[in-house]
Design an enzyme around this catalytic site. Structure first.
Site, PDB file in Angstrom:
ATOM      1  N   SER A   1      26.750  51.345  37.463  1.00 15.52           N
ATOM      2  CA  SER A   1      26.948  49.890  37.441  1.00 15.52           C
ATOM      3  C   SER A   1      28.412  49.508  37.633  1.00 15.52           C
ATOM      4  O   SER A   1      29.303  50.354  37.638  1.00 15.52           O
ATOM      5  CB  SER A   1      26.393  49.315  36.142  1.00 15.52           C
ATOM      6  OG  SER A   1      26.926  50.013  35.057  1.00 15.52           O
ATOM      7  N   CYS A   2      28.644  48.219  37.774  1.00 19.28           N
ATOM      8  CA  CYS A   2      29.990  47.677  37.930  1.00 19.28           C
ATOM      9  C   CYS A   2      30.737  47.807  36.609  1.00 19.28           C
ATOM     10  O   CYS A   2      30.126  47.560  35.577  1.00 19.28           O
ATOM     11  CB  CYS A   2      29.943  46.202  38.337  1.00 19.28           C
ATOM     12  SG  CYS A   2      29.296  45.967  39.993  1.00 19.28           S
ATOM     13  N   PRO A   3      32.015  48.116  36.580  1.00 15.71           N
ATOM     14  CA  PRO A   3      32.825  48.366  37.777  1.00 15.71           C
ATOM     15  C   PRO A   3      32.988  49.843  38.118  1.00 15.71           C
ATOM     16  O   PRO A   3      33.768  50.179  38.993  1.00 15.71           O
ATOM     17  CB  PRO A   3      34.185  47.785  37.358  1.00 15.71           C
ATOM     18  CG  PRO A   3      34.268  48.117  35.896  1.00 15.71           C
ATOM     19  CD  PRO A   3      32.854  48.117  35.366  1.00 15.71           C
ATOM     20  N   MET A   4      32.232  50.739  37.427  1.00 13.46           N
ATOM     21  CA  MET A   4      32.445  52.169  37.711  1.00 13.46           C
ATOM     22  C   MET A   4      32.077  52.523  39.157  1.00 13.46           C
ATOM     23  O   MET A   4      32.662  53.428  39.744  1.00 13.46           O
ATOM     24  CB  MET A   4      31.662  53.049  36.723  1.00 13.46           C
ATOM     25  CG  MET A   4      32.348  53.263  35.376  1.00 13.46           C
ATOM     26  SD  MET A   4      34.111  53.719  35.492  1.00 13.46           S
ATOM     27  CE  MET A   4      34.009  55.325  36.274  1.00 13.46           C
ATOM     28  N   ASN A   5      31.114  51.793  39.745  1.00  6.34           N
ATOM     29  CA  ASN A   5      30.775  52.088  41.146  1.00  6.34           C
ATOM     30  C   ASN A   5      31.972  51.806  42.072  1.00  6.34           C
ATOM     31  O   ASN A   5      32.238  52.575  42.996  1.00  6.34           O
ATOM     32  CB  ASN A   5      29.523  51.305  41.578  1.00  6.34           C
ATOM     33  CG  ASN A   5      29.561  49.852  41.134  1.00  6.34           C
ATOM     34  OD1 ASN A   5      30.629  49.316  40.863  1.00  6.34           O
ATOM     35  ND2 ASN A   5      28.396  49.224  41.063  1.00  6.34           N
TER      36      ASN A   5
END
Ligand SMILES: [Zn+2]
Lengths: 69, 269, 77
Positions: free
Chosen positions: C15-19
């Site tokens: 998920s955001c923001p790890m992507n």
């Protein structure tokens, strides 16, 4: 005349020296302050002989010794 | 060097920033910072630099944690009373971020040892409490060509400047330590605890900016704030070509230990 | 399309923001002009990540809808 002291204008009638300005601004220990006049530092010995003129910009920079204590 | 998944997560809020990114974070991870003084300023500085991932952090302080420190030296906790500050600080850094290499120097920085202390570091931080140390750090860093952050706090005031070689140094502003009888007495030497955090975190941010190489450092300007009015001002400085240490014909070419007023020394026993 | 993809990463379920962070990490290993293929989830991921990459000067050259994921081709800027 108008003098910018630490970024704020102060108004004076007649001549004023750096020493007198320090007194007027309640600077109790002139030894703890460096004075920058129009970008140049004024020697401590010359505080009383340096007169200010209209539109001068002056900064009082204090020794701040703390940090660790 | 490639960041691990854990590192990508830990530093994600840095990496997201366009001005930091992977490259900037790698520079931070490779950074070596020496913090002189693990007190009011050194505490938040060490905490934030550890969290940010500064690879090597050196801490210089000869003191033990005292109950009177706890009001502002947020890296030391009540159970640390009596423990060397460098050890207390190292323990917290390791808990925040086990990857950081911490070097501890449990003694006072002096004219004799400071050149060796700063040698292996990229950036030096003055978190000391006395003029003797501030002038010593300035002179040693100027002579060694090391960038450093100066910080001073008192009562509700704080000031900081960043020196990089060729630019204004502390002595360009303050020629020499004030006379001993002019130094604030013990009763005048209080400080609002949060001021240490305000100034220390500014110094920590300067350090990180130095590594990522983005933005404008507090070079050739002195940032001054007063927390009673909550006003901040920048005073533009320039290198003084007649400066006794960084000028064209320096009169100071060797390091000396200035004497300190008794009250000042207390914190650095 | 006969594109020369240098690297491919699957960010399904990230998920955001790890992507975005992982995409930046993958791009950091490429040279300017090289192509990265990223698999992103529908919704927040596909709405945000390509936009953020454009802000940082990269080029999104193709987006393919695969149902619950999208295949995005990015050219490093
Ligand atoms: Zn200088």
């Amino acid at each position: 005349m108008k003098i910018k002291v630490n970024n704020e204008y102060q108004e004076f009638d007649g001549e004023i020296t750096v020493s007198e300005l320090l007194t007027k601004n309640n600077v109790e220990m002139p030894d703890m302050v460096s004075v920058q006049l129009n970008g140049e530092f004024v020697k401590r010995d010359n505080f009383s002989s340096t007169s200010l003129t209209d539109q001068d910009e002056i900064n009082f920079l204090y020794f701040l010794g703390g940090g660790n204590f | 060097m490639s960041l691990t998944d854990e590192q990508l997560e830990r530093y994600s809020r840095h990496i997201i920033l366009k001005d930091v990114g992977i490259e900037g974070q790698e520079k931070i991870l490779n950074g070596k910072v020496l913090i002189i003084g693990a007190g009011g300023l050194g505490a938040p500085i060490a905490l934030y630099l550890a969290a940010a991932g500064v690879g090597t952090i050196g801490i210089v302080d000869g003191d033990l944690v005292d109950r009177t420190n706890l009001q502002r030296q947020v890296i030391h906790f009540t159970p640390d009373i009596g423990k060397p500050k460098v050890i207390s600080a190292k323990e917290k850094i390791k808990e925040i971020n086990p990857d950081i290499k911490v070097n501890t120097y449990q003694y006072l920085a002096s004219a004799e040892n400071i050149s060796d202390l700063i040698k292996g570091y990229d950036f030096i931080i003055d978190g000391t409490d006395n003029f003797a140390a501030k002038f010593l750090i300035n002179d040693a860093c100027v002579m060694a060509g090391k960038p450093f952050s100066h910080g001073g706090i008192l009562r509700f005031d704080g000031q900081t400047l960043t020196h990089t070689p060729g630019n204004a140094c502390y002595r360009c502003v303050f020629k020499e330590p004030p006379p001993k009888d002019a130094v604030p007495t013990c009763s005048q030497a209080g400080v609002l605890g949060a001021i240490a955090g305000m100034l220390g975190t500014i110094q920590a941010a300067e350090t990180l900016k130095f590594f990522i190489g983005k933005g404008e450092l507090l070079v050739n300007r002195l940032l001054i704030f007063n927390a009673l009015d909550m006003t901040f001002r920048n005073v533009t400085l320039k290198r003084d070509l007649n400066c006794p240490v960084c000028g064209q014909k320096p009169s100071i070419t060797a390091l000396t230990d200035y004497e300190q007023a008794a009250c000042d020394l207390k914190g650095q026993r | 399309m006969g594109l020369d993809i240098k690297k491919s990463i699957n960010l399904h379920n990230i998920s955001c923001p790890m992507n975005f962070v992982k995409t930046k990490a993958a791009l950091a290993e490429l040279q300017q002009g090289e192509l990265l293929e990223v698999l992103l989830d529908e919704g927040e991921a596909i709405l945000n990540v390509p936009r953020s990459l454009k802000d940082e000067g990269h080029q999104v050259i193709n987006v393919e809808n695969l149902g619950e994921t999208f295949k995005v081709i990015i050219k490093k800027g």
